[in-house]
Design an enzyme around this catalytic site. Structure first.
Site: not given
Length: 98
Positions: A62-64
């Site tokens: 997961v990231c932005r």
């Protein structure tokens, strides 16, 4: 590369599935809120901390927005890990945060 949407990840968690979530955002980004139970390993440290991961487990990255987690997924796949990229990242996340 396998992918799940933020909604699919949220649904799996709500069904009681145990997911190994790795948040590759920077520490200050994670401080604003992360998926409950996610482990923060900033993208720049993945190469140095991958020894903490277990190749027998599957990880949701997961990231932005999904870009950095995609890069992390490709790198870890190349190292023999089972990974899924959460497309849309935290921008698409509507579930709880901690």
């Amino acid at each position: 590369m396998k992918q799940l949407t933020a909604k699919e990840v949220e649904t799996l968690l709500n069904e009681g599935k145990t997911l190994n979530i790795i948040d590759v955002r920077e520490v200050d980004e994670v401080a604003a809120g992360k998926i409950p139970g996610a482990v923060n390993i900033p993208l720049g440290l993945i190469e140095f901390r991958m020894h903490e991961l277990d190749k027998s487990k599957e990880y949701v990255m997961v990231c932005r927005s999904g870009g950095r987690s995609g890069s992390a997924s490709q790198f870890l796949e190349g190292q023999g890990f089972k990974v899924i990229n959460m497309v849309g990242g935290m921008l698409a996340w509507e579930g709880d945060v901690e």
